[in-house]
Design a protein around this motif. Structure first.
Motif, PDB file in Angstrom:
ATOM      1  N   THR A 104     -25.309  38.807  29.438  1.00 16.79           N
ATOM      2  CA  THR A 104     -26.311  39.597  30.152  1.00 16.79           C
ATOM      3  C   THR A 104     -26.032  41.089  30.032  1.00 16.79           C
ATOM      4  O   THR A 104     -24.903  41.516  29.747  1.00 16.79           O
ATOM      5  CB  THR A 104     -26.338  39.224  31.653  1.00 16.79           C
ATOM      6  OG1 THR A 104     -25.048  39.502  32.231  1.00 16.79           O
ATOM      7  CG2 THR A 104     -26.679  37.745  31.850  1.00 16.79           C
ATOM      8  N   ALA A 105     -27.070  41.871  30.241  1.00 18.87           N
ATOM      9  CA  ALA A 105     -26.962  43.327  30.276  1.00 18.87           C
ATOM     10  C   ALA A 105     -27.977  43.847  31.281  1.00 18.87           C
ATOM     11  O   ALA A 105     -28.959  43.176  31.603  1.00 18.87           O
ATOM     12  CB  ALA A 105     -27.201  43.936  28.901  1.00 18.87           C
ATOM     13  N   GLU A 106     -27.733  45.055  31.776  1.00 17.59           N
ATOM     14  CA  GLU A 106     -28.640  45.658  32.750  1.00 17.59           C
ATOM     15  C   GLU A 106     -28.711  47.161  32.531  1.00 17.59           C
ATOM     16  O   GLU A 106     -27.686  47.812  32.285  1.00 17.59           O
ATOM     17  CB  GLU A 106     -28.173  45.364  34.176  1.00 17.59           C
ATOM     18  CG  GLU A 106     -29.112  45.875  35.256  1.00 17.59           C
ATOM     19  CD  GLU A 106     -28.578  45.580  36.645  1.00 17.59           C
ATOM     20  OE1 GLU A 106     -29.163  44.736  37.332  1.00 17.59           O
ATOM     21  OE2 GLU A 106     -27.567  46.209  37.029  1.00 17.59           O
ATOM     22  N   PHE A 107     -29.928  47.699  32.600  1.00 18.08           N
ATOM     23  CA  PHE A 107     -30.173  49.130  32.512  1.00 18.08           C
ATOM     24  C   PHE A 107     -30.957  49.551  33.758  1.00 18.08           C
ATOM     25  O   PHE A 107     -31.817  48.805  34.237  1.00 18.08           O
ATOM     26  CB  PHE A 107     -31.005  49.480  31.273  1.00 18.08           C
ATOM     27  CG  PHE A 107     -30.311  49.235  29.972  1.00 18.08           C
ATOM     28  CD1 PHE A 107     -29.757  50.288  29.248  1.00 18.08           C
ATOM     29  CD2 PHE A 107     -30.230  47.958  29.439  1.00 18.08           C
ATOM     30  CE1 PHE A 107     -29.132  50.062  28.021  1.00 18.08           C
ATOM     31  CE2 PHE A 107     -29.617  47.726  28.217  1.00 18.08           C
ATOM     32  CZ  PHE A 107     -29.061  48.778  27.509  1.00 18.08           C
ATOM     33  N   VAL A 108     -30.674  50.756  34.275  1.00 17.49           N
ATOM     34  CA  VAL A 108     -31.425  51.286  35.406  1.00 17.49           C
ATOM     35  C   VAL A 108     -31.857  52.705  35.102  1.00 17.49           C
ATOM     36  O   VAL A 108     -31.229  53.418  34.308  1.00 17.49           O
ATOM     37  CB  VAL A 108     -30.616  51.261  36.723  1.00 17.49           C
ATOM     38  CG1 VAL A 108     -30.162  49.847  37.064  1.00 17.49           C
ATOM     39  CG2 VAL A 108     -29.428  52.206  36.661  1.00 17.49           C
ATOM     40  N   ALA A 109     -32.959  53.113  35.715  1.00 14.95           N
ATOM     41  CA  ALA A 109     -33.466  54.480  35.606  1.00 14.95           C
ATOM     42  C   ALA A 109     -33.972  54.907  36.971  1.00 14.95           C
ATOM     43  O   ALA A 109     -34.439  54.084  37.763  1.00 14.95           O
ATOM     44  CB  ALA A 109     -34.583  54.566  34.569  1.00 14.95           C
TER      45      ALA A 109
END
Length: 228
Positions: A104-109
């Motif tokens: 899994t991977a996660e990006f936030v902005a």
């Protein structure tokens, strides 16, 4: 099409717009159970449901991790380029990668209705694909042995303003506690003074044993910000 929504727990902090002084030294509060109770720090790390990240990530400005030369970032770029009413609210740039492992991977902005947007990806059959996206209300990650709390101002007292330094917080344990107050078990406040606001954060040490779940009463805690 209904876009997949990430499951996020409620935040455990309240931001006070009190025109805080950025140069103020870190203050401490006094729990209602007495001055002998130690004021313990709470590690300020947050999560949108996947990987944890430091509080500073939300203050450093837009990220560039969507431009990274790796399959997960490439899958994010492809998703953002897809367009359509379901994803038009996602910004094309400004993303921070909060974490990644083999699956899994996660990006936030920074953005969205409540301040942060998150996109989650999974490695499916050797290829990365976006599996969820939506608004994120960052949840404070607490150390082992601590439970969540929420707090409110005392409505019978004058409400805080720019000159406020000391006020009472009514702290309520959020976990089941058989309808008992959290006296003597409150940890905090942890006070973070930033340029334009102040974060005041509490946690609670849960009582041992099984507990029933009626509403818990609040505990009064005097908070001293150290400066107006």
């Amino acid at each position: 099409m209904v876009r997949p929504r990430l499951g996020f727990a409620a935040a455990l902090m309240l931001t006070l717009a009190l025109s805080a002084c950025a140069e103020a030294s870190p203050p401490s509060g006094v729990p209602s159970s007495g001055p002998d109770q130690p004021i313990e720090p709470i590690d300020l790390r947050y999560t949108c449901g996947g990987f944890s990240f430091g509080a500073g990530l939300l203050d450093v400005g837009p990220g560039t991790d969507e431009l990274a030369n790796d399959p997960a970032a490439a899958a994010l770029r492809a998703h953002l380029a897809g367009g359509g009413p379901d994803i038009d609210f996602l910004p094309d740039t400004g993303w921070h990668r909060t974490g990644q492992d083999a699956r899994t991977a996660e990006f936030v902005a920074v953005g969205g209705d409540i301040g942060v947007i998150a996109v989650s990806l999974e490695n499916v059959g050797g290829g990365w694909k976006v599996t969820g996206w939506g608004d994120c209300q960052p949840r404070l990650e607490l150390a082992d042995g601590l439970g969540p709390a929420e707090w409110a101002f005392d409505s019978t007292q004058p409400q805080p303003g720019p000159a406020t330094q000391v006020f009472d917080a009514l702290v309520t344990e959020m976990n089941c506690n058989s309808g008992q107050p959290a006296d003597g078990r409150i940890v905090g406040p942890r006070i973070v003074v930033r340029t334009e606001d102040v974060l005041v954060i509490f946690a609670v040490r849960p009582r041992p044993g099984g507990q029933r779940c009626p509403s818990n009463p609040s505990t009064r805690v005097t908070v001293d910000l150290g400066a107006p």
